[in-house]
Design a protein around this motif. Sequence first.
Motif, PDB file in Angstrom:
ATOM      1  N   ALA A   4       0.828  -1.207   0.000  1.00 28.07           N
ATOM      2  CA  ALA A   4       0.000   0.000   0.000  1.00 28.07           C
ATOM      3  C   ALA A   4       0.865   1.259   0.000  1.00 28.07           C
ATOM      4  O   ALA A   4       0.550   2.247  -0.678  1.00 28.07           O
ATOM      5  CB  ALA A   4      -0.931  -0.005   1.205  1.00 28.07           C
ATOM      6  N   THR A   5       1.961   1.226   0.756  1.00 27.09           N
ATOM      7  CA  THR A   5       2.875   2.361   0.785  1.00 27.09           C
ATOM      8  C   THR A   5       3.523   2.562  -0.579  1.00 27.09           C
ATOM      9  O   THR A   5       3.613   3.680  -1.095  1.00 27.09           O
ATOM     10  CB  THR A   5       3.959   2.136   1.851  1.00 27.09           C
ATOM     11  N   PHE A   6       3.976   1.461  -1.181  1.00 27.86           N
ATOM     12  CA  PHE A   6       4.569   1.505  -2.518  1.00 27.86           C
ATOM     13  C   PHE A   6       3.572   2.046  -3.538  1.00 27.86           C
ATOM     14  O   PHE A   6       3.887   2.931  -4.344  1.00 27.86           O
ATOM     15  CB  PHE A   6       5.024   0.092  -2.903  1.00 27.86           C
ATOM     16  N   PHE A   7       2.352   1.525  -3.502  1.00 24.40           N
ATOM     17  CA  PHE A   7       1.302   1.941  -4.435  1.00 24.40           C
ATOM     18  C   PHE A   7       1.015   3.432  -4.281  1.00 24.40           C
ATOM     19  O   PHE A   7       0.942   4.184  -5.270  1.00 24.40           O
ATOM     20  CB  PHE A   7       0.044   1.124  -4.173  1.00 24.40           C
ATOM     21  N   SER A   8       0.875   3.881  -3.044  1.00 29.58           N
ATOM     22  CA  SER A   8       0.564   5.286  -2.784  1.00 29.58           C
ATOM     23  C   SER A   8       1.669   6.207  -3.295  1.00 29.58           C
ATOM     24  O   SER A   8       1.395   7.238  -3.921  1.00 29.58           O
ATOM     25  CB  SER A   8       0.356   5.496  -1.279  1.00 29.58           C
ATOM     26  N   LEU A   9       2.918   5.832  -3.046  1.00 27.53           N
ATOM     27  CA  LEU A   9       4.046   6.647  -3.514  1.00 27.53           C
ATOM     28  C   LEU A   9       4.087   6.696  -5.038  1.00 27.53           C
ATOM     29  O   LEU A   9       4.354   7.743  -5.630  1.00 27.53           O
ATOM     30  CB  LEU A   9       5.358   6.090  -2.966  1.00 27.53           C
ATOM     31  N   MET A  10       3.823   5.565  -5.677  1.00 27.53           N
ATOM     32  CA  MET A  10       3.847   5.513  -7.140  1.00 27.53           C
ATOM     33  C   MET A  10       2.800   6.443  -7.753  1.00 27.53           C
ATOM     34  O   MET A  10       3.019   7.042  -8.817  1.00 27.53           O
ATOM     35  CB  MET A  10       3.599   4.082  -7.618  1.00 27.53           C
ATOM     36  N   THR A  11       1.646   6.589  -7.103  1.00 28.09           N
ATOM     37  CA  THR A  11       0.581   7.425  -7.668  1.00 28.09           C
ATOM     38  C   THR A  11       0.900   8.910  -7.618  1.00 28.09           C
ATOM     39  O   THR A  11       0.240   9.706  -8.298  1.00 28.09           O
ATOM     40  CB  THR A  11      -0.761   7.193  -6.942  1.00 28.09           C
ATOM     41  N   LYS A  12       1.888   9.291  -6.827  1.00 23.47           N
ATOM     42  CA  LYS A  12       2.205  10.717  -6.654  1.00 23.47           C
ATOM     43  C   LYS A  12       3.059  11.273  -7.789  1.00 23.47           C
ATOM     44  O   LYS A  12       3.272  12.484  -7.867  1.00 23.47           O
ATOM     45  CB  LYS A  12       2.906  10.941  -5.316  1.00 23.47           C
ATOM     46  N   PHE A  13       3.565  10.402  -8.653  1.00 22.71           N
ATOM     47  CA  PHE A  13       4.452  10.833  -9.734  1.00 22.71           C
ATOM     48  C   PHE A  13       3.904  10.368 -11.079  1.00 22.71           C
ATOM     49  O   PHE A  13       3.344   9.267 -11.191  1.00 22.71           O
ATOM     50  CB  PHE A  13       5.861  10.287  -9.525  1.00 22.71           C
ATOM     51  N   LYS A  14       4.091  11.192 -12.101  1.00 29.40           N
ATOM     52  CA  LYS A  14       3.558  10.873 -13.426  1.00 29.40           C
ATOM     53  C   LYS A  14       4.098   9.544 -13.939  1.00 29.40           C
ATOM     54  O   LYS A  14       3.345   8.722 -14.463  1.00 29.40           O
ATOM     55  CB  LYS A  14       3.895  11.995 -14.401  1.00 29.40           C
ATOM     56  N   LEU A  15       5.416   9.322 -13.786  1.00 29.64           N
ATOM     57  CA  LEU A  15       6.006   8.075 -14.244  1.00 29.64           C
ATOM     58  C   LEU A  15       5.424   6.894 -13.483  1.00 29.64           C
ATOM     59  O   LEU A  15       5.115   5.848 -14.075  1.00 29.64           O
ATOM     60  CB  LEU A  15       7.526   8.108 -14.057  1.00 29.64           C
ATOM     61  N   GLY A  16       5.261   7.055 -12.159  1.00 26.06           N
ATOM     62  CA  GLY A  16       4.687   5.979 -11.348  1.00 26.06           C
ATOM     63  C   GLY A  16       3.277   5.635 -11.786  1.00 26.06           C
ATOM     64  O   GLY A  16       2.918   4.458 -11.924  1.00 26.06           O
ATOM     65  N   ARG A  17       2.450   6.653 -12.041  1.00 29.59           N
ATOM     66  CA  ARG A  17       1.073   6.418 -12.489  1.00 29.59           C
ATOM     67  C   ARG A  17       1.062   5.718 -13.850  1.00 29.59           C
ATOM     68  O   ARG A  17       0.270   4.809 -14.090  1.00 29.59           O
ATOM     69  CB  ARG A  17       0.300   7.738 -12.568  1.00 29.59           C
ATOM     70  N   THR A  18       1.965   6.155 -14.735  1.00 30.45           N
ATOM     71  CA  THR A  18       2.044   5.540 -16.062  1.00 30.45           C
ATOM     72  C   THR A  18       2.368   4.055 -15.950  1.00 30.45           C
ATOM     73  O   THR A  18       1.748   3.219 -16.625  1.00 30.45           O
ATOM     74  CB  THR A  18       3.116   6.246 -16.908  1.00 30.45           C
ATOM     75  N   LEU A  19       3.324   3.724 -15.092  1.00 31.80           N
ATOM     76  CA  LEU A  19       3.711   2.328 -14.921  1.00 31.80           C
ATOM     77  C   LEU A  19       2.575   1.510 -14.310  1.00 31.80           C
ATOM     78  O   LEU A  19       2.303   0.383 -14.738  1.00 31.80           O
ATOM     79  CB  LEU A  19       4.963   2.233 -14.047  1.00 31.80           C
TER      80      LEU A  19
END
Length: 430
Positions: free
Chosen positions: A288-303
């Motif tokens: 959940a922590t990993f997922f939340s952090l990924m959503t905060k960045f454009k590259l993370g959301r894209t992935l």
Amino acid sequence: MATERLDVIIFGATGFTGKYTVYEAVSVLKDLRWGIAGRNREKLQTVLKEMGAKAKKDLSQIPIIIADVNDDASLLEMAKACRIVVNTTGPYRFYGENVVRACIEAGTHHVDVSGETQYMETMQLKYNERAKERGVYIVSACGFDSIPADMGVVFVEKNFDGVVNSVETFLTTGAKDVSPDTKSAGINTGTWESAVHGLAHSNELLDIRQKLYSEKLPKFSPILKPRLLMFKSSEVNKVCLPFPGPDRSVVMRSQRFLYEHDKKRPVQMHAYVGFSSWTAAIVVAIFATFFSLMTKFKLGRTLLLKYPSLLSGGFVSTTGPSEARMEKSFFKMTMKAKGWPSSQRLAEGSDQYTEPPTKTLMVRVSGPNPGYGSTCVALLSTAVTILRESNKMPSTGGVLPPGAAFSKTSLISELEKHEHGMKFEILANK
């Protein structure tokens, strides 16, 4: 001569949630005139054939309406063709508002299964007054998010025989007779996409709520404090984490409405989700922590959006869960309420207690296949309830959460009628 309106149109019927809503409609809407809508006639016909075969029912004569979320004129024509639109087309952040606007313009009610907090509260902010002018009900969160929690609190208050101060909910999910088939994906990509975008834009909520609610609710003692970030719950004998879904925000919106309109003391609420072991809870917390952090960045959301199956460990799939997994999955939501017996009821809902709560009630809401069984039955049941019991709902219409809309109706009884519905039961009353 104008064609008579259908009672219900299921919009987005070719999507994963949409097609299972069509399947449940065979039984839930059996006494109503209903149709389906979407962009592609051939795909809609295929859904009717597939779900008709599954339900052992000829659906070839079910009306088909062509409508596109990006074509306002088609949405308006669809809304004018029925009394209520059952909207399964998400993510609602991108595709919901146009449908809501068309329904209000047409004087047609609207229900959906959104669990997207920003979308729901934005719709209330932008369209509540117009919906009231038109006498239209716009109700979101009519599926697994968040009927068990919101109507569960309604069930608690109806059976408490006193005044409820607080409710804590403990959600557990599982699958019976675990086999290789039940280890398929758990959700389809639409639900995943909604979660990605919801977390990415969670910072919008503060501004929305400041505009939506100019005045804060008064604080009622004793205040229900959140528990630790990870704890062992004696209520369900599980290791629990805070539940990240919209349940608390939906319940609190309902409680605010009932306080403002019925002068009822608002119930405080916190939501948790339980796991079988400390290890499982820790793994989920890390993800959940990993997922939340990924959503905060454009590259993370894209992935996340490009590789949902890989980055969810196979839990998410474009094809959704298998039939075997859905048939064997279930949920249980245990609710612990605290308050005071009727002998200690105060004169006004705004009065403050000086003594701590002395009464406890434990209830459970449960059902099969939470994502695509109970959810679809609940969604259709809210539509049926609006059509049959609008005289028991807030007289003005408006954009409402389920608890506010249906607290005085027989929605809970309707949910309990159906094979894939939900069961509400009292566990202990002290």
